[in-house]
Design a protein around this motif. Structure first.
Motif, PDB file in Angstrom:
ATOM      1  N   PRO A 142      -0.123  -0.099 -34.230  1.00 60.00           N
ATOM      2  CA  PRO A 142      -1.274  -0.359 -35.304  1.00 60.00           C
ATOM      3  C   PRO A 142      -2.318   0.700 -34.986  1.00 60.00           C
ATOM      4  O   PRO A 142      -2.640   1.421 -34.048  1.00 60.00           O
ATOM      5  CB  PRO A 142      -2.021  -1.637 -34.957  1.00 60.00           C
ATOM      6  CG  PRO A 142      -1.574  -1.623 -33.529  1.00 60.00           C
ATOM      7  CD  PRO A 142      -0.010  -1.111 -33.242  1.00 60.00           C
ATOM      8  N   ALA A 144      -6.251   1.330 -35.341  1.00 53.80           N
ATOM      9  CA  ALA A 144      -7.493   0.846 -35.281  1.00 53.80           C
ATOM     10  C   ALA A 144      -8.406   0.872 -36.262  1.00 53.80           C
ATOM     11  O   ALA A 144      -9.524   0.232 -36.406  1.00 53.80           O
ATOM     12  CB  ALA A 144      -8.043   1.055 -34.012  1.00 53.80           C
ATOM     13  N   ASN A 146      -8.976  -0.061 -39.303  1.00 54.14           N
ATOM     14  CA  ASN A 146      -8.573  -0.784 -40.396  1.00 54.14           C
ATOM     15  C   ASN A 146      -9.266  -2.113 -40.318  1.00 54.14           C
ATOM     16  O   ASN A 146      -9.617  -2.377 -39.270  1.00 54.14           O
ATOM     17  CB  ASN A 146      -7.060  -0.945 -40.658  1.00 54.14           C
ATOM     18  CG  ASN A 146      -6.365   0.330 -41.159  1.00 54.14           C
ATOM     19  OD1 ASN A 146      -6.462   0.572 -41.944  1.00 54.14           O
ATOM     20  ND2 ASN A 146      -5.721   0.898 -40.303  1.00 54.14           N
ATOM     21  N   ALA A 148      -9.199  -6.617 -41.531  1.00 47.02           N
ATOM     22  CA  ALA A 148      -8.527  -7.922 -41.484  1.00 47.02           C
ATOM     23  C   ALA A 148      -7.110  -7.842 -42.157  1.00 47.02           C
ATOM     24  O   ALA A 148      -6.126  -8.530 -41.752  1.00 47.02           O
ATOM     25  CB  ALA A 148      -9.291  -9.096 -42.016  1.00 47.02           C
ATOM     26  N   TYR A 150      -5.273  -5.581 -43.202  1.00 51.32           N
ATOM     27  CA  TYR A 150      -4.152  -4.574 -42.463  1.00 51.32           C
ATOM     28  C   TYR A 150      -3.624  -5.160 -41.183  1.00 51.32           C
ATOM     29  O   TYR A 150      -2.604  -5.249 -40.945  1.00 51.32           O
ATOM     30  CB  TYR A 150      -4.978  -3.098 -42.081  1.00 51.32           C
ATOM     31  CG  TYR A 150      -4.126  -2.470 -41.303  1.00 51.32           C
ATOM     32  CD1 TYR A 150      -3.330  -1.330 -41.609  1.00 51.32           C
ATOM     33  CD2 TYR A 150      -4.066  -2.571 -39.583  1.00 51.32           C
ATOM     34  CE1 TYR A 150      -2.470  -0.571 -40.749  1.00 51.32           C
ATOM     35  CE2 TYR A 150      -3.464  -1.758 -38.879  1.00 51.32           C
ATOM     36  CZ  TYR A 150      -2.644  -0.661 -39.510  1.00 51.32           C
ATOM     37  OH  TYR A 150      -1.774   0.107 -38.855  1.00 51.32           O
ATOM     38  N   VAL A 151      -4.552  -5.891 -40.651  1.00 51.91           N
ATOM     39  CA  VAL A 151      -3.927  -6.338 -39.154  1.00 51.91           C
ATOM     40  C   VAL A 151      -3.324  -7.460 -39.598  1.00 51.91           C
ATOM     41  O   VAL A 151      -2.015  -7.604 -38.823  1.00 51.91           O
ATOM     42  CB  VAL A 151      -5.247  -7.082 -38.311  1.00 51.91           C
ATOM     43  CG1 VAL A 151      -4.831  -7.794 -37.038  1.00 51.91           C
ATOM     44  CG2 VAL A 151      -6.264  -5.692 -38.031  1.00 51.91           C
ATOM     45  N   THR A 231     -10.624  -2.818 -36.179  1.00 52.58           N
ATOM     46  CA  THR A 231      -9.660  -3.965 -36.082  1.00 52.58           C
ATOM     47  C   THR A 231     -10.256  -4.990 -35.197  1.00 52.58           C
ATOM     48  O   THR A 231      -9.752  -6.286 -35.767  1.00 52.58           O
ATOM     49  CB  THR A 231      -8.324  -3.416 -35.644  1.00 52.58           C
ATOM     50  OG1 THR A 231      -8.252  -2.674 -34.360  1.00 52.58           O
ATOM     51  CG2 THR A 231      -7.490  -2.648 -36.466  1.00 52.58           C
ATOM     52  N   ASP A 232     -10.704  -4.843 -34.242  1.00 54.40           N
ATOM     53  CA  ASP A 232     -11.526  -5.902 -33.474  1.00 54.40           C
ATOM     54  C   ASP A 232     -12.560  -6.447 -34.007  1.00 54.40           C
ATOM     55  O   ASP A 232     -12.513  -7.861 -34.394  1.00 54.40           O
ATOM     56  CB  ASP A 232     -12.273  -5.349 -32.145  1.00 54.40           C
ATOM     57  CG  ASP A 232     -11.279  -4.598 -31.163  1.00 54.40           C
ATOM     58  OD1 ASP A 232     -10.100  -5.012 -30.623  1.00 54.40           O
ATOM     59  OD2 ASP A 232     -11.546  -3.507 -30.900  1.00 54.40           O
ATOM     60  N   ALA A 234     -13.122  -6.643 -37.313  1.00 51.42           N
ATOM     61  CA  ALA A 234     -12.259  -7.543 -38.358  1.00 51.42           C
ATOM     62  C   ALA A 234     -11.904  -9.027 -38.115  1.00 51.42           C
ATOM     63  O   ALA A 234     -12.197  -9.725 -39.005  1.00 51.42           O
ATOM     64  CB  ALA A 234     -10.947  -6.891 -38.869  1.00 51.42           C
TER      65      ALA A 234
END
Ligand code: CCH
Length: 290
Positions: A142, A144, A146, A148, A150-151, A231-232, A234
């Motif tokens: 992944p 990072a 990006n 929610a 995307y995750v 990404t965290d 999100a």
């Protein structure tokens, strides 16, 4: 391809406990790595990245073949910094040459997690080394930078739901980001080598300011010196993710239980284990010394 596990010939749970102990002792001894954090976090991350290449659709990648040690995978920009973990594990591979790479990397992660006081992980052996031609292409791990959507979409490739995704990313309670590896900088929490629910507590309670790093990445910093990647962050911005963030911030036991289950799945994706394969629960070094 069908990936059927085959426990290394004649090996019993106690043989794998010996490998666990060798890794755990090495983590204890080489405790000055990364300014005193030690090898726990980076070895845990390697277990995730060697598993995180999996694609449900054709059962390619994943932990089974142990292909991380081939140059194409090791040199994936997303794997920058993990060479430290594989250098750390190489003497273990020399000491236990019968162990497959896939078993080495995943057992390494389980050892790191348990020695950092994380949950007990029932681990199964029998991954079989695959040839270099089976190394997955770069680009499966992944990015990072990006949000929610995307995750959520990224983890669909594994069949992980929202709850499992939030639990897995809580591994960011340990270790830190390094500018030279990823372009991000700093730790998510204070106890970088103790596995806790700090990630969720800090995500909810710290005062976050969005900045751009010297490598052009977006990150959130707090006055206490902690950070979050997009990404965290999100996980706090998406209402369904936020539900689990709040739950795990309040209840570390619930986090440990859900992390355990999702992590076991992560390490075993795409592998068919014969019915008689043992689920080994390792003793920590502390437990063996009592
Ligand atoms: Fe992670 N992680 N991770 N991560 N990660 C980084 C560091 C660690 C993402 C990106 C990064 C998981 C999920 C994600 C660890 C465990 C897990 C870094 C910094 C980036 C970037 C690397 C550096 O600079 O050295 C992204 C994106 C995702 C998902 O969206 C999951 C899942 C796990 C484990 C279950 C650990 C541990 C670290 C710290 C490593 C260290 O060296 O301290």
């Amino acid at each position: 391809a069908l990936h059927v596990a085959h426990t290394e010939d004649g090996k019993k749970p106690e043989d794998f406990q010996k490998v666990y102990n060798a890794i755990a002792k090495k983590i204890r001894e080489e405790d000055d790595y990364d300014d005193g954090v030690g090898y726990g976090p980076v070895v845990l991350r390697l277990s995730w990245h060697c598993s995180g290449t999996w694609d449900k659709k054709d059962n390619s990648g994943g932990s089974f073949g142990g292909t991380y040690h081939y140059p194409k995978e090791m040199n994936d920009p997303a794997n920058a910094g993990l060479q430290n973990a594989s250098r750390f594990l190489e003497p273990i591979h020399k000491e236990f040459p019968w162990l497959s790479y896939g078993d080495l990397y995943t057992l390494g992660g389980v050892t790191a997690l348990q020695e950092m006081q994380g949950p007990k992980i029932p681990w199964r052996p029998g991954r079989v080394d695959l040839p270099e031609a089976d190394t997955p292409d770069n680009g499966r791990l992944p990015d990072a930078e990006n949000g929610a959507d995307y995750v959520r979409n990224f983890f669909k490739r594994f069949g992980f739901n929202d709850q499992e995704v939030v639990a897995l990313i809580g591994a960011h309670s340990v270790g830190e980001t390094h500018m030279e590896n990823s372009g991000y900088n700093g730790p998510w929490g204070a106890a970088e080598n103790v596995f806790t629910n700090q990630f969720y507590v800090n995500l909810l309670n710290e005062k976050w300011t969005r900045i751009t790093t010297e490598k052009g990445k977006t990150q959130y910093n707090s006055p206490d010196g902690f950070m979050m990647m997009p990404t965290d962050f999100a996980l706090k911005e998406d209402s369904n993710y936020l539900k689990y963030v709040k739950k795990y911030a309040e209840d570390q036991d619930a986090f440990f239980e859900d992390f355990k289950n999702a992590y076991v799945k992560l390490l075993e994706n795409g592998i068919e284990f014969p019915k008689d394969t043992p689920r080994i629960i390792f003793k920590t070094l502390d437990e063996q010394e009592d």
